[in-house]
Design an enzyme around this catalytic site. Structure first.
Site, PDB file in Angstrom:
ATOM      1  N   HIS A 200     -13.259  -6.383   2.267  1.00  0.00           N
ATOM      2  CA  HIS A 200     -12.009  -5.774   3.079  1.00  0.00           C
ATOM      3  C   HIS A 200     -12.455  -4.729   4.062  1.00  0.00           C
ATOM      4  O   HIS A 200     -11.573  -4.208   4.839  1.00  0.00           O
ATOM      5  CB  HIS A 200     -11.127  -5.245   1.996  1.00  0.00           C
ATOM      6  CG  HIS A 200     -11.740  -3.933   1.275  1.00  0.00           C
ATOM      7  ND1 HIS A 200     -12.572  -3.955   0.414  1.00  0.00           N
ATOM      8  CD2 HIS A 200     -11.202  -2.587   1.613  1.00  0.00           C
ATOM      9  CE1 HIS A 200     -13.075  -2.611   0.170  1.00  0.00           C
ATOM     10  NE2 HIS A 200     -12.341  -1.874   0.913  1.00  0.00           N
TER      11      HIS A 200
HETATM   12  C1  UD1 Z   1      -8.364   1.228   1.493  1.00  0.00           C
HETATM   13  C2  UD1 Z   1      -9.480   2.501   2.039  1.00  0.00           C
HETATM   14  C3  UD1 Z   1     -10.679   1.889   1.451  1.00  0.00           C
HETATM   15  C4  UD1 Z   1     -10.754   1.397   0.095  1.00  0.00           C
HETATM   16  C5  UD1 Z   1      -9.671   0.305  -0.012  1.00  0.00           C
HETATM   17  C6  UD1 Z   1      -9.489  -0.184  -1.197  1.00  0.00           C
HETATM   18  C7  UD1 Z   1      -8.757   3.947   3.605  1.00  0.00           C
HETATM   19  C8  UD1 Z   1      -9.383   4.283   5.035  1.00  0.00           C
HETATM   20  N1  UD1 Z   1      -9.432   2.748   3.423  1.00  0.00           N
HETATM   21  O1  UD1 Z   1      -8.704   0.279   2.523  1.00  0.00           O
HETATM   22  O2  UD1 Z   1     -11.632   3.083   1.543  1.00  0.00           O
HETATM   23  O3  UD1 Z   1     -12.000   0.906  -0.182  1.00  0.00           O
HETATM   24  O4  UD1 Z   1      -8.263   0.975   0.309  1.00  0.00           O
HETATM   25  O5  UD1 Z   1      -8.833  -1.464  -1.253  1.00  0.00           O
HETATM   26  O6  UD1 Z   1      -7.880   4.628   3.270  1.00  0.00           O
HETATM   27  N2  UD1 Z   1      -2.124  -4.159   2.573  1.00  0.00           N
HETATM   28  C9  UD1 Z   1      -1.218  -4.729   1.716  1.00  0.00           C
HETATM   29  N3  UD1 Z   1      -0.659  -4.570   0.506  1.00  0.00           N
HETATM   30  C10 UD1 Z   1      -1.088  -3.300   0.107  1.00  0.00           C
HETATM   31  C11 UD1 Z   1      -2.240  -2.582   0.603  1.00  0.00           C
HETATM   32  C12 UD1 Z   1      -2.523  -3.017   1.678  1.00  0.00           C
HETATM   33  O7  UD1 Z   1      -0.656  -6.013   2.483  1.00  0.00           O
HETATM   34  O8  UD1 Z   1      -0.664  -3.066  -1.079  1.00  0.00           O
HETATM   35  C13 UD1 Z   1      -2.582  -4.638   3.714  1.00  0.00           C
HETATM   36  C14 UD1 Z   1      -2.049  -4.225   4.993  1.00  0.00           C
HETATM   37  O9  UD1 Z   1      -1.803  -5.034   6.061  1.00  0.00           O
HETATM   38  C15 UD1 Z   1      -2.636  -2.909   5.620  1.00  0.00           C
HETATM   39  C16 UD1 Z   1      -4.175  -3.352   5.267  1.00  0.00           C
HETATM   40  O10 UD1 Z   1      -4.065  -4.172   3.759  1.00  0.00           O
HETATM   41  O11 UD1 Z   1      -2.256  -2.680   6.793  1.00  0.00           O
HETATM   42  C17 UD1 Z   1      -5.073  -2.284   5.124  1.00  0.00           C
HETATM   43  O12 UD1 Z   1      -4.624  -1.363   4.106  1.00  0.00           O
HETATM   44  P1  UD1 Z   1      -5.480   0.158   4.076  1.00  0.00           P
HETATM   45  O13 UD1 Z   1      -4.732   0.899   2.889  1.00  0.00           O
HETATM   46  O14 UD1 Z   1      -5.185   0.769   5.354  1.00  0.00           O
HETATM   47  O15 UD1 Z   1      -6.721   0.029   3.943  1.00  0.00           O
HETATM   48  P2  UD1 Z   1      -7.577  -0.785   3.050  1.00  0.00           P
HETATM   49  O16 UD1 Z   1      -8.562  -1.862   3.861  1.00  0.00           O
HETATM   50  O17 UD1 Z   1      -6.870  -1.233   1.861  1.00  0.00           O
END
Ligand code: UD1
Length: 372
Positions: free
Chosen positions: A226
């Site tokens: 991810h």
């Molecule tokens: C975040 C953390 C990372 C951690 C990871 C675990 C930061 C900078 N990064 O990354 O350290 O390892 O979480 O998963 O905080 N999305 C969904 N549903 C959800 C959550 C996210 O669809 O419930 C999608 C959205 O498109 C979102 C993308 O995932 O924009 C990324 O989510 P985000 O929380 O920004 O970062 P992670 O890659 O999850």
């Protein structure tokens, strides 16, 4: 937990009234998947302390049921006392929203300290709010350092550690990392709360998914991915998928796909290349650990899973240029890999003795609660 969701971020939701009194009041701020896992251990340990009240605040950074609620249910964590509906967004936007909502809560609750976990945007937002209000910041999993220095998690770690009063380190290497930056006050090697959780929950790991997927014990690869540097660059992502496809010709792969990765794979039409790969949604901790324990090897860029495969006695192929858990690379347990050598690294891991003692004695939760 879903029912607590509110549309307006600024209308934070208070579910419990605390009386305060002689008690020490701690706010734990969580919001992303790995933080719920860490919180599960701290929540248990703090429940043992009669004089500590823990208030749980959920930022809403992760909100899908299988990215959030499922962890509270399966790991027996108290429901959050406050839920902020920040959702996904750009880094500044998300961090800013969390700060605005969290500041209101901190001002209202006036805690004795704020506990933050790991390295997400939720972590840094909470640390900044507390520090500016002159409330001590306690950081669980402090001192992790890795390249590239501009990756979001690294920025979050460096800032959080710099403004924390108590820094709970999962490994000795983390203590050393902090020393190099002249951070020594309040630093303690406690061991890793994730090691605690693995031991606490091991008897409950689930294997249903294992038979549902028709997997052969110890003969498949569990894959997760991810990180922005892997999935946000289309060229790199395509190369990783090509290597994955090549591996899948020889070894069964189960790929638990993060929502962020799913979106990228679909928009680039790369899912079509993974015909032989078993693609599944993100799963809860107990099922994921069941899959890990029965796997042959694990391919991941997750900070948590690269330790969990080690706890399970399985080798990890780490899709990263560097890792915060270098101990496992130095000891030849885990192997770093990239988009060009993933296939080769997967099949040619080095022989190594199982390294012990790196992450403490599975009593990190108790040690942290005592230090608090
Ligand atoms: C975040 C953390 C990372 C951690 C990871 C675990 C930061 C900078 N990064 O990354 O350290 O390892 O979480 O998963 O905080 N999305 C969904 N549903 C959800 C959550 C996210 O669809 O419930 C999608 C959205 O498109 C979102 C993308 O995932 O924009 C990324 O989510 P985000 O929380 O920004 O970062 P992670 O890659 O999850």
């Amino acid at each position: 937990m879903i029912s607590y969701k509110i549309k307006n971020l600024f209308l934070v939701y208070n579910i419990t009234d605390y009386t305060g009194g002689e008690n020490m009041k701690i706010i734990s701020l969580v919001g992303a998947r790995p933080q719920f896992i860490k919180e599960a251990v701290i929540n248990r340990a703090l429940k043992e302390k009669e004089n500590i009240t823990e208030i749980i605040v959920h930022s809403g950074q992760h909100y899908d049921v299988n990215m959030s609620d499922i962890f509270f249910t399966t790991l027996g964590i108290n429901h959050p006392d406050y839920y902020m509906n920040v959702g996904s967004g750009r880094h500044g936007e998300m961090t800013g929203k969390i700060m605005i909502g969290f500041e209101e809560i901190v001002l209202k609750e006036n805690p004795d300290a704020v506990l933050v976990y790991g390295d997400t945007n939720t972590t840094v937002a909470g640390a900044l709010v507390a520090a500016k209000l002159k409330i001590p910041v306690y950081h669980v999993e402090a001192g992790i350092r890795q390249q590239p220095k501009d990756m979001p998690e690294e920025i979050n770690r460096v800032i959080t550690d710099r403004i924390s009063q108590k820094l709970f380190c999962a490994s000795q290497l983390s203590v050393e990392n902090l020393k190099k930056e002249n951070i020594t006050e309040g630093v303690a090697f406690t061991g890793d709360v994730m090691n605690d959780l693995y031991k606490i929950m091991e008897k409950d790991f689930k294997y249903d998914i294992f038979s549902e997927l028709g997997l052969e014990e110890n003969n498949y690869i569990l894959m997760t991915m991810h990180r922005d540097f892997n999935v946000d660059n289309p060229e790199k992502l395509e190369k990783i998928i090509n290597q994955t496809e090549k591996i899948s010709q020889e070894k069964e792969i189960v790929f638990s796909v993060h929502p962020r990765t799913k979106k990228r794979l679909e928009s680039l039409k790369l899912t079509e290349k993974l015909k032989k790969v078993k693609i599944i949604e993100p799963i809860d901790y107990l099922n994921l650990m069941g899959l890990t324990k029965n796997s042959w090897k694990v391919i991941t860029d997750s900070g948590g899973l690269q330790k969990e495969c080690y706890f399970a006695g399985k080798k990890g192929i780490i899709l990263m240029p560097d890792t915060g858990w270098r101990e496992l690379i130095i000891k030849n347990w885990n192997t770093l890999a990239d988009e060009n050598n993933l296939y080769e690294k997967t099949f040619n891991t080095k022989n190594a003795e199982y390294p012990t003692g790196i992450f403490g004695n599975a009593d990190a939760g108790k040690k942290i609660a005592d230090l608090i």
